[in-house]
Write an enzyme that holds these catalytic residues in place. Structure first.
Site, PDB file in Angstrom:
ATOM      1  N   ASN A  90      44.331  49.210  40.724  1.00 42.01           N
ATOM      2  CA  ASN A  90      45.541  48.639  40.135  1.00 42.01           C
ATOM      3  C   ASN A  90      46.571  49.725  39.872  1.00 42.01           C
ATOM      4  O   ASN A  90      46.252  50.872  39.585  1.00 42.01           O
ATOM      5  CB  ASN A  90      45.239  47.792  38.896  1.00 42.01           C
ATOM      6  CG  ASN A  90      44.420  48.478  37.836  1.00 42.01           C
ATOM      7  OD1 ASN A  90      43.588  49.335  38.138  1.00 42.01           O
ATOM      8  ND2 ASN A  90      44.617  48.107  36.602  1.00 42.01           N
ATOM      9  N   GLU A  98      49.981  50.038  37.794  1.00 38.45           N
ATOM     10  CA  GLU A  98      50.880  49.411  36.827  1.00 38.45           C
ATOM     11  C   GLU A  98      52.274  50.035  36.885  1.00 38.45           C
ATOM     12  O   GLU A  98      52.487  51.035  37.577  1.00 38.45           O
ATOM     13  CB  GLU A  98      50.253  49.491  35.425  1.00 38.45           C
ATOM     14  CG  GLU A  98      48.958  48.683  35.362  1.00 38.45           C
ATOM     15  CD  GLU A  98      48.316  48.623  33.990  1.00 38.45           C
ATOM     16  OE1 GLU A  98      48.734  49.379  33.082  1.00 38.45           O
ATOM     17  OE2 GLU A  98      47.388  47.814  33.824  1.00 38.45           O
ATOM     18  N   CYS A 101      47.641  44.429  41.403  1.00 40.84           N
ATOM     19  CA  CYS A 101      46.186  44.408  41.161  1.00 40.84           C
ATOM     20  C   CYS A 101      45.444  45.214  42.225  1.00 40.84           C
ATOM     21  O   CYS A 101      45.949  45.447  43.340  1.00 40.84           O
ATOM     22  CB  CYS A 101      45.672  42.975  41.198  1.00 40.84           C
ATOM     23  SG  CYS A 101      46.078  41.989  39.751  1.00 40.84           S
ATOM     24  N   GLU A 109      42.835  44.372  44.008  1.00 41.64           N
ATOM     25  CA  GLU A 109      42.453  43.622  45.207  1.00 41.64           C
ATOM     26  C   GLU A 109      43.624  43.570  46.193  1.00 41.64           C
ATOM     27  O   GLU A 109      43.450  43.734  47.401  1.00 41.64           O
ATOM     28  CB  GLU A 109      42.027  42.189  44.828  1.00 41.64           C
ATOM     29  CG  GLU A 109      40.812  42.125  43.927  1.00 41.64           C
ATOM     30  CD  GLU A 109      41.138  42.146  42.444  1.00 41.64           C
ATOM     31  OE1 GLU A 109      42.122  42.806  42.056  1.00 41.64           O
ATOM     32  OE2 GLU A 109      40.403  41.511  41.678  1.00 41.64           O
ATOM     33  N   CYS A 144      41.621  37.808  39.524  1.00 41.82           N
ATOM     34  CA  CYS A 144      42.595  36.883  38.936  1.00 41.82           C
ATOM     35  C   CYS A 144      43.012  35.849  39.988  1.00 41.82           C
ATOM     36  O   CYS A 144      42.710  35.989  41.178  1.00 41.82           O
ATOM     37  CB  CYS A 144      43.805  37.648  38.408  1.00 41.82           C
ATOM     38  SG  CYS A 144      44.928  38.239  39.697  1.00 41.82           S
ATOM     39  N   CYS A 148      44.951  37.168  43.013  1.00 42.66           N
ATOM     40  CA  CYS A 148      44.108  37.934  43.947  1.00 42.66           C
ATOM     41  C   CYS A 148      43.176  37.014  44.724  1.00 42.66           C
ATOM     42  O   CYS A 148      42.866  37.280  45.888  1.00 42.66           O
ATOM     43  CB  CYS A 148      43.332  39.011  43.199  1.00 42.66           C
ATOM     44  SG  CYS A 148      44.423  40.348  42.657  1.00 42.66           S
TER      45      CYS A 148
HETATM   46  N1  THU Z   1      43.778  43.510  37.390  1.00 38.07           N
HETATM   47  C1  THU Z   1      43.361  43.762  38.660  1.00 38.07           C
HETATM   48  O1  THU Z   1      43.613  44.846  39.207  1.00 38.07           O
HETATM   49  N2  THU Z   1      42.660  42.794  39.299  1.00 38.07           N
HETATM   50  C2  THU Z   1      42.369  41.578  38.765  1.00 38.07           C
HETATM   51  O2  THU Z   1      41.796  40.727  39.447  1.00 38.07           O
HETATM   52  C3  THU Z   1      42.711  41.284  37.372  1.00 38.07           C
HETATM   53  C4  THU Z   1      43.536  42.283  36.671  1.00 38.07           C
HETATM   54  C5  THU Z   1      44.558  44.546  36.685  1.00 38.07           C
HETATM   55  C6  THU Z   1      45.981  44.178  36.425  1.00 38.07           C
HETATM   56  C7  THU Z   1      46.330  45.060  35.245  1.00 38.07           C
HETATM   57  O3  THU Z   1      46.747  46.330  35.750  1.00 38.07           O
HETATM   58  C8  THU Z   1      45.011  45.216  34.515  1.00 38.07           C
HETATM   59  O4  THU Z   1      43.995  44.821  35.422  1.00 38.07           O
HETATM   60  C9  THU Z   1      44.900  44.401  33.260  1.00 38.07           C
HETATM   61  O5  THU Z   1      45.158  43.066  33.496  1.00 38.07           O
END
Ligand code: THU
Length: 146
Positions: A42, A44, A53, A55, A94, A97
């Protein structure tokens, strides 16, 4: 490639996450039908909604490395930055994804195995994308649902 090796690749990617706002580090490793690997974590952004994310990041790399149509499996590891020893429970992708993985499955015309893990890659839950996102939306009826 063994499942352990794929999960290890996702763990290594997790440690390269850029997640200073949530402190939740996620890594993903996509494997092609011929055993190639593309990883992501991920990423940010100070404008929170622009974060990406793990994925989606791995699938972007997979598209460049060997094509979404060749993705066979994806391993996901995640937890708080400090959860390196695991014990936080397997995380599942999520909704956005799940859609991204379903789109790869549509391109592949095959279901994709999704290995969901805790931060240590020890607690694991095994799904397919058709299980995680049944009756998925697709603009191409031939590609729907993996
Ligand atoms: N996140 C992912 O990378 N993949 C997911 O399937 C769920 C959430 C990340 C997004 C954000 O940077 C952190 O996790 C917290 O939500």
């Amino acid at each position: 490639m063994s499942e352990d090796a794929l999960v290890a690749a996702a763990k290594a990617a997790r440690m390269r996450a850029h997640a200073p706002y949530s402190q939740f580090y996620v890594g993903a490793a996509a494997e092609s039908t011929s055993g190639e690997i593309a990883v992501g974590a991920n990423m940010e952004n100070a404008c929170y909604r622009l974060g990406v994310c793990a994925e989606q990041s791995a699938l972007t790399a997979a598209q460049q490395a060997f094509g979404l149509e060749n993705v066979a499996r994806i391993a996901i590891v995640g937890g708080h930055r400090t959860d390196t020893a695991g014990g936080n429970g397997a995380i599942t992708p999520c909704g956005g994804c799940r859609q991204a993985i379903a789109e790869a499955a549509g391109r592949a015309k095959a279901d994709i195995a999704v290995i969901c893990c805790d931060a240590a890659g020890e607690a694991r839950e095994h799904y397919t994308i058709a299980e995680l996102l049944p009756a998925s939306f697709s603009l191409d009826p031939d590609a729907a649902g993996g």
